[in-house]
Design an enzyme around this catalytic site. Structure first.
Site, PDB file in Angstrom:
ATOM      1  N   ARG A  40     -65.380  71.260 -26.986  1.00  0.00           N
ATOM      2  CA  ARG A  40     -65.061  70.292 -28.058  1.00  0.00           C
ATOM      3  C   ARG A  40     -65.648  70.705 -29.412  1.00  0.00           C
ATOM      4  O   ARG A  40     -65.064  70.406 -30.462  1.00  0.00           O
ATOM      5  CB  ARG A  40     -65.573  68.909 -27.637  1.00  0.00           C
ATOM      6  CG  ARG A  40     -65.175  67.768 -28.567  1.00  0.00           C
ATOM      7  CD  ARG A  40     -65.559  66.431 -27.940  1.00  0.00           C
ATOM      8  NE  ARG A  40     -65.799  65.386 -28.894  1.00  0.00           N
ATOM      9  CZ  ARG A  40     -64.904  64.517 -29.320  1.00  0.00           C
ATOM     10  NH1 ARG A  40     -63.673  64.557 -28.867  1.00  0.00           N
ATOM     11  NH2 ARG A  40     -65.224  63.594 -30.197  1.00  0.00           N
ATOM     12  N   ILE A  66     -60.549  62.923 -34.648  1.00  0.00           N
ATOM     13  CA  ILE A  66     -60.449  63.348 -33.249  1.00  0.00           C
ATOM     14  C   ILE A  66     -61.020  62.157 -32.480  1.00  0.00           C
ATOM     15  O   ILE A  66     -62.084  61.642 -32.830  1.00  0.00           O
ATOM     16  CB  ILE A  66     -61.227  64.672 -33.000  1.00  0.00           C
ATOM     17  CG1 ILE A  66     -61.313  65.004 -31.507  1.00  0.00           C
ATOM     18  CG2 ILE A  66     -62.609  64.670 -33.594  1.00  0.00           C
ATOM     19  CD1 ILE A  66     -61.957  66.399 -31.226  1.00  0.00           C
ATOM     20  N   SER A  67     -60.312  61.680 -31.454  1.00  0.00           N
ATOM     21  CA  SER A  67     -60.726  60.461 -30.747  1.00  0.00           C
ATOM     22  C   SER A  67     -62.011  60.683 -29.954  1.00  0.00           C
ATOM     23  O   SER A  67     -62.388  61.822 -29.650  1.00  0.00           O
ATOM     24  CB  SER A  67     -59.619  60.015 -29.778  1.00  0.00           C
ATOM     25  OG  SER A  67     -58.419  59.827 -30.482  1.00  0.00           O
ATOM     26  N   ALA A  68     -62.660  59.582 -29.588  1.00  0.00           N
ATOM     27  CA  ALA A  68     -63.883  59.636 -28.775  1.00  0.00           C
ATOM     28  C   ALA A  68     -63.542  60.187 -27.384  1.00  0.00           C
ATOM     29  O   ALA A  68     -62.473  59.866 -26.837  1.00  0.00           O
ATOM     30  CB  ALA A  68     -64.487  58.248 -28.652  1.00  0.00           C
ATOM     31  N   ILE A  72     -60.195  59.516 -24.843  1.00  0.00           N
ATOM     32  CA  ILE A  72     -59.305  60.604 -24.398  1.00  0.00           C
ATOM     33  C   ILE A  72     -59.248  60.623 -22.870  1.00  0.00           C
ATOM     34  O   ILE A  72     -58.176  60.814 -22.274  1.00  0.00           O
ATOM     35  CB  ILE A  72     -59.790  61.960 -24.962  1.00  0.00           C
ATOM     36  CG1 ILE A  72     -59.750  61.929 -26.488  1.00  0.00           C
ATOM     37  CG2 ILE A  72     -58.930  63.101 -24.427  1.00  0.00           C
ATOM     38  CD1 ILE A  72     -60.337  63.152 -27.166  1.00  0.00           C
TER      39      ILE A  72
END
Ligand code: SAM
Length: 225
Positions: A40, A66-68, A72
């Site tokens: 990540r 960018i999502s947590a 995800i």
């Protein structure tokens, strides 16, 4: 999770996976392995790398995120992804989600991701290439119209909030296929929903969790302000 300033990214990644399993959002071996493999830290802006393994969304510029990791995990688990599937993602962003999808569907599968902001598409594409996921095709355009050229899709994942499932995406889903999206209003919480296409014009919808996403802007999404 710790901020991990004394830990290597590999150790932080292991701890993130343990945390997501403990929270009850990561279950299936294929999804767990994907989270273990995709770095990540390579998908976030350099100044935010130290936060890569915190369970929080991070800015990727141009007002996008960018999502947590936990969100995800919920999204990927909800879609019952399998090896060999053909998956369309709407909202490439950093490319992280697309890399996880590519890990899960494997070499026999196919992942195409559409991003409307050219500079973000370039960022996502660069991140995918440098981490070895250059086989993901990134397309610049309005994802609400789908990608007819390679339809039908086994799975479609929308990573921006939409008023409803865009009709072209439902049309491009194969019967038996699933589409997931945060459905709801931009300035409020949304619900992560998954629709299974059970007939030419029939879907069964399941609600998963409340969430908060940036808007899906396009012909069949929210209109640009
Ligand atoms: N999946 C991304 C990741 O792994 O980093 C996060 C996506 S971010 C939450 C949502 C993205 O959707 C933004 O980059 C935004 O520009 C994009 N987007 C919004 N509307 C879109 C549309 N109609 N077509 C394609 N992309 C869109």
């Amino acid at each position: 999770m710790s901020s991990g300033i004394f830990l290597t990214f590999e150790v932080e990644r292991e701890k993130m996976v343990e945390f997501l399993i403990r929270c009850g959002v990561l279950h299936r071996a294929e999804v767990i392995e994907a989270f273990e493999r995709v770095p990540r830290e390579e998908f976030v802006p350099t100044n935010l790398r130290k936060y890569a393994y915190q369970d929080t969304p991070l800015s990727i510029g141009h007002g996008q995120t960018i999502s947590a990791p936990s969100m995800i995990a919920i999204m990927l688990e909800s879609l019952d992804l399998e090896k060999g599937q053909k998956v369309l993602e709407i909202g490439t962003g950093s490319g992280y989600n697309a890399a996880l999808l590519a890990e899960i569907v494997g070499k026999a599968g196919r992942v195409i991701s559409i991003e409307r902001i050219p500079a973000i598409a370039e960022f996502g594409k660069k991140n995918l290439k440098k981490t070895g996921y250059g086989n993901v095709k990134v397309v610049v355009g309005d994802g609400t119209c789908g990608y007819e050229e390679e339809a039908p899709w086994d799975r479609i994942l929308i990573t921006a909030c939409s008023p409803s499932f865009p009709q072209p995406l439902l049309d491009q889903l194969r019967i038996g296929g699933k589409i997931g999206a945060p459905i709801g209003h931009v300035y409020s919480f949304q619900v992560w929903k998954v629709a299974k296409k059970v007939g030419e014009s029939e879907v069964r919808i399941r609600d998963f969790t409340q969430c908060s996403f940036v808007p899906l802007v396009g012909m069949y999404g929210w209109k640009e302000e």
